[in-house]
Design a protein around this motif. Structure first.
Motif, PDB file in Angstrom:
ATOM      1  N   SER A 102      -2.372  -3.591  -4.220  1.00 39.84           N
ATOM      2  CA  SER A 102      -2.507  -4.491  -3.072  1.00 39.84           C
ATOM      3  C   SER A 102      -2.578  -5.955  -3.451  1.00 39.84           C
ATOM      4  CB  SER A 102      -3.743  -4.115  -2.257  1.00 39.84           C
ATOM      5  OG  SER A 102      -4.929  -4.278  -3.028  1.00 39.84           O
TER       6      SER A 102
ATOM      7  N   SER B   9       1.331  -6.471   1.176  1.00 40.62           N
ATOM      8  CA  SER B   9      -0.043  -6.928   1.041  1.00 40.62           C
ATOM      9  C   SER B   9      -0.197  -8.261   0.313  1.00 40.62           C
ATOM     10  CB  SER B   9      -0.898  -5.865   0.336  1.00 40.62           C
ATOM     11  OG  SER B   9      -0.339  -5.542  -0.930  1.00 40.62           O
TER      12      SER B   9
ATOM     13  N   PHE C 292       0.841  -1.190   0.000  1.00 43.14           N
ATOM     14  CA  PHE C 292       0.000   0.000   0.000  1.00 43.14           C
ATOM     15  C   PHE C 292       0.883   1.249   0.000  1.00 43.14           C
ATOM     16  CE2 PHE C 292      -2.956  -3.156   1.636  1.00 43.14           C
ATOM     17  CZ  PHE C 292      -4.147  -2.803   1.009  1.00 43.14           C
ATOM     18  N   THR C 293       0.883   1.969  -1.118  1.00 42.59           N
ATOM     19  CA  THR C 293       1.663   3.207  -1.171  1.00 42.59           C
ATOM     20  C   THR C 293       1.089   4.261  -0.235  1.00 42.59           C
ATOM     21  OG1 THR C 293       0.345   3.953  -3.069  1.00 42.59           O
ATOM     22  CG2 THR C 293       2.408   2.797  -3.545  1.00 42.59           C
ATOM     23  N   SER C 294      -0.212   4.207   0.046  1.00 40.39           N
ATOM     24  CA  SER C 294      -0.829   5.169   0.957  1.00 40.39           C
ATOM     25  C   SER C 294      -0.388   4.960   2.402  1.00 40.39           C
ATOM     26  CB  SER C 294      -2.356   5.068   0.870  1.00 40.39           C
ATOM     27  OG  SER C 294      -2.803   3.776   1.240  1.00 40.39           O
TER      28      SER C 294
ATOM     29  N   ASN D 281      -1.316   1.904  -4.464  1.00 44.79           N
ATOM     30  CA  ASN D 281      -1.916   0.792  -3.728  1.00 44.79           C
ATOM     31  C   ASN D 281      -2.111  -0.473  -4.572  1.00 44.79           C
ATOM     32  OD1 ASN D 281      -2.002   2.447  -1.504  1.00 44.79           O
ATOM     33  ND2 ASN D 281      -4.209   2.787  -1.567  1.00 44.79           N
TER      34      ASN D 281
ATOM     35  N   SER E 199      -5.379  -1.399  -8.359  1.00 45.73           N
ATOM     36  CA  SER E 199      -5.073  -0.155  -7.666  1.00 45.73           C
ATOM     37  C   SER E 199      -6.216   0.053  -6.680  1.00 45.73           C
ATOM     38  CB  SER E 199      -4.971   1.015  -8.642  1.00 45.73           C
ATOM     39  OG  SER E 199      -4.678   2.212  -7.957  1.00 45.73           O
ATOM     40  N   GLU E 200      -5.958  -0.327  -5.414  1.00 44.89           N
ATOM     41  CA  GLU E 200      -7.021  -0.331  -4.406  1.00 44.89           C
ATOM     42  C   GLU E 200      -7.240   1.092  -3.889  1.00 44.89           C
ATOM     43  OE1 GLU E 200      -8.266  -2.454  -0.205  1.00 44.89           O
ATOM     44  OE2 GLU E 200      -6.763  -3.424  -1.457  1.00 44.89           O
ATOM     45  N   THR E 201      -8.006   1.846  -4.649  1.00 41.01           N
ATOM     46  CA  THR E 201      -8.346   3.224  -4.324  1.00 41.01           C
ATOM     47  C   THR E 201      -9.853   3.403  -4.485  1.00 41.01           C
ATOM     48  OG1 THR E 201      -8.042   3.958  -6.604  1.00 41.01           O
ATOM     49  CG2 THR E 201      -6.108   4.046  -5.161  1.00 41.01           C
TER      50      THR E 201
END
Length: 351
Positions: A49, A346, A16-18, A47, A64-66
């Motif tokens: 993930s 992740s 997760f980049t966030s 993200n 891209s988990e956004t």
């Protein structure tokens, strides 16, 4: 089908980049010890993930988990270079995609936030086209905080290649889709209800292909199911607990993995921060808890078996590392063997 095995010489780690993660990390794998050594990273997609490799291992796909939700393709054929994006991320027209799989010429994503499954055709060069279908689930469950509506969490093609099973935490069910020829979008076949409040998250098939094991996130259990690929019927048979009796630590299992010989299954437990070993009988219908082993970190979001079957890998999101374990071939019990720092880790896939 999602490839989680391969030559074993490279591992791809999502994060997760966030939360401070590097995005996608490429690591070399020592086939004897299982040790990972980081080689490249790319943060081209926020993200990523969950990851999946195309057959042949030359293209890597990531969600891209956004809130907006997208999927991306990377060229990974050259081990001396970081993954190279094959075009910009493609919106999945769903929120919070958490899982993906390749089937019937498409990349399928499970979109947790919007409770849907998206089909994105794969072009000849491996790049992704715009979605050809968005399949929306309906319903909810008894947990008012987590099950106010559908939350598709995983998509798994069955071993026959004829069906796609979408696991929905919000509706306490598995949605079975028929896969067509070419890039025809999946077609809903049936919804299979599991125990209310169990919050199904992921599943794994027995190597014979006639049993499926569904891990619950809201209840620390695995539901054993009979799977009939001829008719696309999933039949729940019973449940097995994944924690020792009397455990009072809030626990949210994340993943279930089955050994190549069908003798063992393993479950990653967030909260309890452990890996459970379950022994399977010859029929695959009975799971017996053998041991719980500390995961070596905190909040194991994913668990992966190496191609050789000799090592397990846990992606520990909150402690920011990937730990690996030697698997005892007689008992199935893993022993911690090492770790690699990967902030907000992740998932791990091999190629």
């Amino acid at each position: 089908m999602v490839s989680r095995t391969g030559s074993g010489q490279r591992a791809y780690i999502g994060s997760f980049t966030s939360e401070g993660g590097a995005g996608v990390t490429v690591a070399a794998v020592d086939p004897e010890t299982g040790a990972l050594s980081a080689r490249h990273t790319t943060d081209a997609v926020p993200n990523p993930s969950f990851l999946a490799l195309a057959p042949g291992g030359e293209v890597l796909y990531a969600v891209s988990e956004t809130d907006d939700g997208a999927a991306a393709a990377f060229r990974v054929a050259d081990p001396a270079r970081p993954p190279a994006p094959l075009g910009p991320p493609v919106p999945v027209r769903g929120a919070g995609p958490t899982h993906l799989a390749l089937a019937a010429g498409c990349l399928l994503t499970a979109n947790y936030g919007s409770g849907s499954v998206t089909a994105l055709p794969v072009r000849d060069d491996g790049a992704l086209a715009e979605p050809s279908a968005v399949l929306r689930h309906e319903g909810g469950g008894p947990d008012a905080d987590r099950q106010e509506g559908p939350h598709a969490h995983a998509v798994h093609p069955d071993p026959s290649g004829r069906w796609l099973l979408a696991v929905d935490l919000g509706t306490d069910s598995v949605w079975v889709y028929a896969l067509g020829a070419g890039q025809t979008p999946p077609r809903l076949h049936r919804e299979v209800r599991l125990r209310p409040g169990s919050g199904p998250r992921h599943l794994a098939f027995h190597p014979r292909g006639d049993r499926a094991y569904v891990v619950g996130e809201l209840e620390p259990t695995v539901t054993v199911c009979r799977w009939d690929a001829a008719s696309g019927v999933l039949d729940p048979l019973g449940e097995a607990g994944v924690l020792p009796a009397g455990t009072d630590v809030p626990t949210f299992p994340s993943e279930v993995v089955v050994s190549g010989d069908g003798r063992f299954a393993w479950v990653a437990n967030r909260g309890h921060d452990s890996v459970t070993t379950l022994a399977l009988d010859a029929s695959g219908d009975t799971m017996t808890l053998v041991a719980t082993t500390p995961c070596g970190g905190h909040w194991p979001r994913d668990l992966t078996l190496a191609p050789s079957g000799r090592h397990l890998y846990a992606a520990n999101q909150r402690s920011g590392d990937v730990t690996w374990f030697r698997v005892d071939p007689a008992t199935g019990v893993p022993t911690l063997a090492g770790s690699l720092d990967v902030p907000a880790a992740s998932c791990v896939v091999f190629g």
